[in-house]
Design a protein around this motif. Sequence first.
Motif, PDB file in Angstrom:
ATOM      1  N   ASN A  47       0.844  -1.179   0.000  1.00 39.57           N
ATOM      2  CA  ASN A  47       0.000   0.000   0.000  1.00 39.57           C
ATOM      3  C   ASN A  47       0.885   1.237   0.000  1.00 39.57           C
ATOM      4  O   ASN A  47       1.602   1.500   0.973  1.00 39.57           O
ATOM      5  N   LEU A  48       0.859   1.985  -1.094  1.00 37.12           N
ATOM      6  CA  LEU A  48       1.619   3.222  -1.206  1.00 37.12           C
ATOM      7  C   LEU A  48       0.669   4.410  -1.095  1.00 37.12           C
ATOM      8  O   LEU A  48      -0.522   4.297  -1.381  1.00 37.12           O
ATOM      9  N   TYR A  49       1.210   5.550  -0.719  1.00 40.11           N
ATOM     10  CA  TYR A  49       0.359   6.704  -0.441  1.00 40.11           C
ATOM     11  C   TYR A  49       0.845   7.963  -1.160  1.00 40.11           C
ATOM     12  O   TYR A  49       0.677   9.075  -0.662  1.00 40.11           O
ATOM     13  N   TYR A  88       3.358   9.256 -13.250  1.00 38.97           N
ATOM     14  CA  TYR A  88       3.948   8.296 -12.322  1.00 38.97           C
ATOM     15  C   TYR A  88       2.930   7.208 -12.001  1.00 38.97           C
ATOM     16  O   TYR A  88       1.811   7.484 -11.573  1.00 38.97           O
ATOM     17  N   ALA A  89       3.309   5.972 -12.227  1.00 33.80           N
ATOM     18  CA  ALA A  89       2.502   4.811 -11.835  1.00 33.80           C
ATOM     19  C   ALA A  89       3.445   3.826 -11.164  1.00 33.80           C
ATOM     20  O   ALA A  89       4.561   3.587 -11.648  1.00 33.80           O
ATOM     21  N   CYS A 201       4.109  11.651   2.228  1.00 33.57           N
ATOM     22  CA  CYS A 201       3.009  10.764   1.805  1.00 33.57           C
ATOM     23  C   CYS A 201       2.119  10.388   2.979  1.00 33.57           C
ATOM     24  O   CYS A 201       1.773   9.213   3.170  1.00 33.57           O
ATOM     25  N   ARG A 202       1.724  11.397   3.742  1.00 33.60           N
ATOM     26  CA  ARG A 202       0.791  11.198   4.857  1.00 33.60           C
ATOM     27  C   ARG A 202      -0.213  12.346   4.847  1.00 33.60           C
ATOM     28  O   ARG A 202       0.167  13.508   5.001  1.00 33.60           O
ATOM     29  N   PHE A 256       5.320   4.278   3.494  1.00 34.15           N
ATOM     30  CA  PHE A 256       5.160   5.724   3.402  1.00 34.15           C
ATOM     31  C   PHE A 256       6.467   6.344   2.903  1.00 34.15           C
ATOM     32  O   PHE A 256       7.450   5.654   2.672  1.00 34.15           O
ATOM     33  N   GLY A 257       6.476   7.662   2.774  1.00 30.26           N
ATOM     34  CA  GLY A 257       7.676   8.359   2.345  1.00 30.26           C
ATOM     35  C   GLY A 257       7.794   8.433   0.835  1.00 30.26           C
ATOM     36  O   GLY A 257       6.955   7.913   0.092  1.00 30.26           O
TER      37      GLY A 257
END
Length: 429
Positions: A47-49, A88-89, A201-202, A256-257
């Motif tokens: 899971n990326l954010y 970006y994907a 990314c939060r 995250f990040g």
Amino acid sequence: MACDALACCWKKHVRVLNFLDDSGGIKDEAPYRWKRSSLIYETHAINLYVRTSIFEEIRTTLKDVGGKSTIQTFEGGTNGRFSDHERYASANNALHHLLSRQIEGGDIPPHQAWFVVGSRIIRFIASDYTLITGLHFGFCESDPDAEHQIPATSIFYRYFGGHPTKVATLKVKFKAKQLGKDPEDYIKAGNLFMYYLFLLCRDDVFIKTWAWTLMEDLDEWNWFPWGSYTYQVLLHYLSLAGTRGDVLEKPAYHFFGPVWALQIWSYEAIPTLGSICGTRNPVPKFPRALMWTTRKAPGDVTYFFDKELIVHESLQPSPEERGEVYYISLDNGDMLHVRFVPPLRLASKKKTTHVPKRRRMRSPTLERDSRQVSPAVQRGGPCSSPLREEHHSSPVVEMRERHSSPRVEMRDSSVIDSTLTCCHHGVPC
């Protein structure tokens, strides 16, 4: 062959490796271990954010409040240059198997990440990060870990009354154009979004005091060593991804990040991987992230990193890149002068558990009494005080007032114990 000089053996599902030294011999004194041995050849989702949709939202709002000149001012800043990085994907499956090949131990410096491709090592280091992102390192007077005084004229006080505010709340006001009429305030908010939604990314966290303070000075914001700070952010979340708990029992884990920087670095370091996960513009553009249009990796890449591929141990700057300010900043002595302090991990709330009733020591009357005295505890809701129960006029309470048998005293003790247990687990009394 290089693979002949690589000694591999399995011990309790942990692969112990001895790699080549600079002269091509086996370096027996530097053993390494897989950092995520349980993920090798396993299929997991990540899971990326990364919120790339924020780019268009920022441009739309800035255009409405100040026109093209406001957009140009924003894009001329340190973080604004990434607003062109929309194509970006994430190739999550390739990223997962890359993470499974990370090694630890031996002589690996603390601020580097090493991975194994075939029988060779590739190293993710600070200079690679700045070549990909264009974010500079070096010194800064603004220390995020120090105490800060937010200006009284700041966005924080003018539009949020000085109350703790989450990124998502600021985003709502930004999109609704409820931050006044000054375009500079929207540029400040756009900078904040680029940090929280594209670098950290939060969007579920409260905006820190140092960020509120720093955003009020656009020059200070642009000169802040974002490379030094966010590189540590990436290494922090990289150290946690897929390593906590029993990942084999979970279908996915979180990352995250600025993970997009790690992915584009892997495309540069492993050209074959880049050819299947993206397209690199042959026209030089700096930083390198802006030259890539990425996509999801087609097919199965489970065994891709076992192949003997052409890889670059670390990225080499071009003559033009050596003259860029962000690359020159690497020579400023302590590259990590500004320290990223990981947030404290709050203990997760555990479900309220109850001590099993010792039925053999209770009479049926007391069993009914227990259910009547603390029904809220059994429902998981707020429990009542035992002192208040004494004022109820139920037959059970009257029996307790009239009699002082040992069984009744034991029942009172159990009620108090239940109350304490309830408070211990965070349920308000």
